[in-house]
Design an enzyme around this catalytic site. Structure first.
Site, short mmCIF file in Angstrom:
data_model
loop_
_atom_site.label_atom_id
_atom_site.label_comp_id
_atom_site.label_asym_id
_atom_site.label_seq_id
_atom_site.Cartn_x
_atom_site.Cartn_y
_atom_site.Cartn_z
CG ASN A 47 -18.50 -39.53 -32.88
OD1 ASN A 47 -17.65 -39.19 -33.83
ND2 ASN A 47 -18.92 -38.67 -32.14
CB CYS A 87 -15.69 -37.65 -39.13
SG CYS A 87 -16.72 -36.31 -40.06
CG HIS A 105 -19.59 -36.30 -36.58
ND1 HIS A 105 -18.32 -36.07 -37.19
CD2 HIS A 105 -19.53 -37.27 -35.86
CE1 HIS A 105 -17.62 -36.82 -36.54
NE2 HIS A 105 -18.35 -37.77 -35.61
#
Length: 821
Positions: A358, A129, A334
């Site tokens: 995201n 990510c 994250h």
């Protein structure tokens, strides 16, 4: 079977207390645990000697592309093949992926549809990510984007299954060429994919980045800043949001205006990289979860058209989620992209907003200003349009700045440099780039907590020459930013490498030492406090910080937290005004006697076999006086008048021992030299040495033999012994524990005391060549090193007739000089 054509990865064009205290325990950033690891690559001068004699120039993308078109084949990359070796290195994957090219996955594949944008990036089953958040930021700046993704690539015109991308790597831009084979499961991409199932630029960019680091697994876990810098060549600054300055929102607005890239995250308390698994979850468990995730995903949907030709959104796998999802919809541990900042009118008041994304392409904030927030009805329609508000599950959302500061813990801003983007709005910065290396046993000294070795770290002189142009600032100050980056740690993960915990300190050089480029010694650091330093030592790829210091000369000391950790790094210094940054100790010399001696030419062994072509009549006559024996003078040597009277007792003893071993010809071979030296050395009980080896004695003869006879006469041996006696004193001085060895970190000072002044690379090479596994150098190795230095300097000066520091040798001379050494 497609023809295999070779690929290329080619380059493109505030002060402390007077007595410094210990360095605090290193901070644990969102990075992997610091540790040992595979040593970085050795110096290019050493590596290049193993290269093929006749080099073949690597083919560029254009050449490879043209060749594929001419042969009507699709490119297949042999360096990053479509098989398991490109996927995982720690464990074999239990299910079989099928590598497919985009035309085999869907009809009408497109490289980019309607421009590359942040909604084209959806994370697959890989913990990267951090990379995808950086790619999303990259799409906000078209000029930067198309520096990384070159134009004119497609699946229609001149398609040959070959693509290329460009990345900044430690000071250079490299062009990474790949084929377009991608791993699939049930005809769906396993890793990064686009929101449109027939768009492939993001998947191919991820593959090129994986090739750059050796495998897809190497991308598991990281910091957004790594990819941001690799996309731009910029330099990153970190902000702990709880300690953020009061004008943080203004800083973020300015960053957006300047085209900087921004990412943020929420600490999860595990001190892990973004996208990595919880503590204790190894690669096997990760793979098992991936398999379960695939089996339970929409990929098993029997109604799924495997060759869908429309541009509808692809049906994606929900990523393997190790991060902790909060009730508010945010995910701990994250990485998020910061994609915009605005101020909106709400009930008559201005509200500061932050737009985030995201990289999963789903799972969004559900609080105030989220897509489904009930109070959007109180926001003016024009304001909604300006904010591009729409209720879609695309991973992007607005939230108030107050909520952002409350929930998020870290902000990363990658500032662009002139290397990445030119803009009239940006101030021109002067950039200095230095490459260096920490070598175990020589220049890997650790932080200030290790005073015996800290001074051995690489040192870089920084001259701040001009003050800032700030009419509102009465101080005479120079603003600059220092960035220390360790190299190749991610690529070397498969060899056991992890990120080191790194930092740096800055010391002011006393005026009397300005212009002196010598390495600062241990006493300097014991009695002088640093003027500035990195806030903390942290296990991240790069640590950077801004400073304001008066114009002067400084020394920057980059180091790992622990000593003896070996690796490569680059040190960048950005300043608003002119500065000069260079490595200390960059001159090579040897102390020469003041008295000039006759310049004797070097005599090669083959020269003597060829009628002594390099010897003049005068030299031969002179040699005849020195060398004796039936083949030279025809009679035994006769002592000069008064010579015996002038000899000391040691010299007489020395001559007698030499005569007993050498015989009437008064010349000795390597075996005889070994006997002579060890007979004398054994009388020095304080040396605690086992004596010299035969190989050491062969080297001594090769380097001290002035006429290429392969033997030493008394005069040559006497010269050697005088040197050994002087070097013996130096050895005993540094053998403080009387163990018969010296610490390799002290070798720098010992070499300097002997009159040899070298640069850091040569000290590193000496350590690698002569130190044992405990980083100690025994007496035999110590003397061999000095004999070699003496002989090499003597040989060089003999060839350097004009004294310009440059010599020219033909291949025969080079081979003779290096073979007989």
């Amino acid at each position: 079977m497609p023809t295999v054509i070779s690929p290329t990865v080619a380059p493109r064009t505030g002060a402390e207390p007077r007595s410094p205290g210990p360095v605090p325990h290193p901070a644990q950033g969102k990075t992997t645990e610091a540790g040992g690891g595979h040593p970085g690559g050795i110096y290019s001068a050493i590596i290049s000697r193993n290269f093929p004699i006749i080099g073949v120039k690597e083919k560029t993308f254009e050449q490879l592309h043209k060749k594929c078109l001419e042969k009507k084949v699709l490119y297949l990359d042999p360096e990053f093949p479509p098989d398991e070796t490109s996927l995982f290195y720690s464990q074999k994957f239990p299910i079989q992926f099928v590598w497919k090219r985009p035309p085999e996955i869907c009809e009408n594949p497109r490289f980019i549809i309607g421009g590359a944008n942040r909604t084209d990036i959806c994370q697959g089953d890989l913990g990267d990510c951090w990379l995808l958040a950086a790619i999303a930021c990259l799409t906000l700046n078209e000029r930067l984007l198309f520096r990384v993704i070159p134009h004119d690539q497609s699946f229609t015109e001149n398609y040959a299954g070959i693509f290329h991308f460009q990345f900044w790597r430690y000071g250079d831009w490299v062009d990474v060429v790949i084929d377009d084979c991608l791993p699939t499961y049930n005809n769906q991409l396993v890793f990064t994919k686009s929101n449109h199932r027939n768009e492939f630029w993001s998947a191919l960019l991820e593959k090129a980045y994986a090739k750059l680091h050796g495998s897809y697994e190497a991308l598991k876990g990281g910091n957004t800043t790594e990819a941001m810098e690799d996309f731009t060549g910029g330099v990153t600054e970190f902000f702990e949001i709880k300690d953020a300055p009061s004008d943080m929102y203004k800083i973020m607005r300015k960053a957006i205006e300047r085209g900087s890239l921004m990412g943020c995250s929420i600490d999860d308390g595990t001190n892990m990289t973004y996208g990595t698994s919880p503590s204790g979850l190894n690669m096997g468990e990760l793979i098992a979860r991936m398999v379960r995730n695939m089996d339970n995903s929409l990929l098993r949907d029997s109604d799924l058209d495997p060759r869908a030709s429309d541009d509808r959104p692809s049906r994606t796998i929900v990523p393997v989620q190790y991060e902790t999802r909060m009730a508010c919809g945010l995910v701990k541990g994250h990485a998020y992209s910061v994609t915009g900042l605005e101020e909106a009118l709400f009930k008559g008041e201005k509200v500061k907003l932050v737009r985030l994304r995201n990289p999963w392409g789903q799972v969004e904030w559900n609080g105030s200003w989220s897509d489904g927030w009930k109070d959007w009805s109180f926001v003016d329609k024009d304001e909604k349009a300006r904010l591009q508000h729409q209720v879609t599950e695309d991973g992007e959302f607005w939230m108030s700045y107050d909520d952002f500061v409350y929930h998020f813990t870290k902000l990363e801003i990658c500032n662009l440099t002139a290397d990445a983007l030119e803009s009239d709005k940006l101030q021109t910065w002067t950039v200095s780039v230095n490459e260096g290396r920490w070598v175990r046993g020589c220049s890997a000294g650790g932080c200030r907590n290790f005073p015996d070795t800290f001074w051995t770290n690489p040192q870089y002189r920084l001259k701040l020459l001009e003050e800032d142009d700030d009419p509102d600032d009465s101080e005479v100050i120079c603003s600059f930013l220092v960035a220390l980056m360790q190299k190749n740690r991610r690529k070397d993960r498969k060899l056991g490498a992890n990120l080191f915990t790194i930092g740096f300190a800055i010391y002011e050089v006393p005026k009397e030492m300005h212009g002196n480029k010598q390495h600062l010694q241990k006493d300097f650091f014991l009695y002088n406090a640093s003027k500035a330093r990195s806030k903390t030592y942290i296990n991240m790829r790069e640590v950077s910080q801004r400073f304001r210091l008066p114009p002067s000369e400084y020394v920057i000391v980059p180091s790992t937290y622990e000593p003896h950790q070996e690796g490569e790094f680059i040190l960048r210094v950005f300043s608003e005004k002119r500065n000069l940054s260079e490595e200390a100790e960059n001159t090579i010399s040897v102390d020469r006697p003041v008295k000039k001696k006759k310049n004797k030419p070097i005599i090669f062994v083959s020269d003597r076999a060829n009628s002594n072509k390099e010897l003049g009549v005068d030299q031969e006559a002179e040699e005849g006086k020195d060398k004796t024996g039936p083949d030279k003078q025809g009679e035994s040597p006769q002592p000069r008048p008064g010579h015996t009277d002038q000899e000391s007792e040691e010299q007489q003893q020395f001559r007698n021992i030499f005569r007993q071993i050498a015989g009437d010809d008064m010349e000795i071979c390597a075996d005889e030299l070994k006997n002579v030296l060890n007979t004398v050395v054994n009388k020095h009980k304080d040396l605690k040495t086992q004596g010299f080896t035969l190989e050491s004695c062969r080297s001594m003869i090769a380097l001290m033999d002035t006429d290429g006879s392969g033997r030493l006469n008394l005069q040559e041996f006497h010269h050697l012994w005088k040197k050994i006696k002087a070097w013996q004193k130096i050895f005993k001085h540094y053998d403080t524990d009387h163990s018969g060895t010296i610490n390799s970190y002290e070798m720098r000072n010992a070499v300097n005391d002997a009159g040899f002044h070298l640069n850091s690379q040569l000290y590193d090479i000496i350590t690698m060549r002569y130190a044992d596994k405990h980083m100690n150098i025994d007496f035999d190795s110590f003397i061999c090193c000095f004999v070699r230095l003496e002989g090499m300097f003597r040989a060089f000066h003999a060839f350097d007739k004009d004294g310009d520091g440059i010599i020219k040798l033909n291949v025969l001379e080079w081979l003779q000089l290096t073979m007989y050494a």
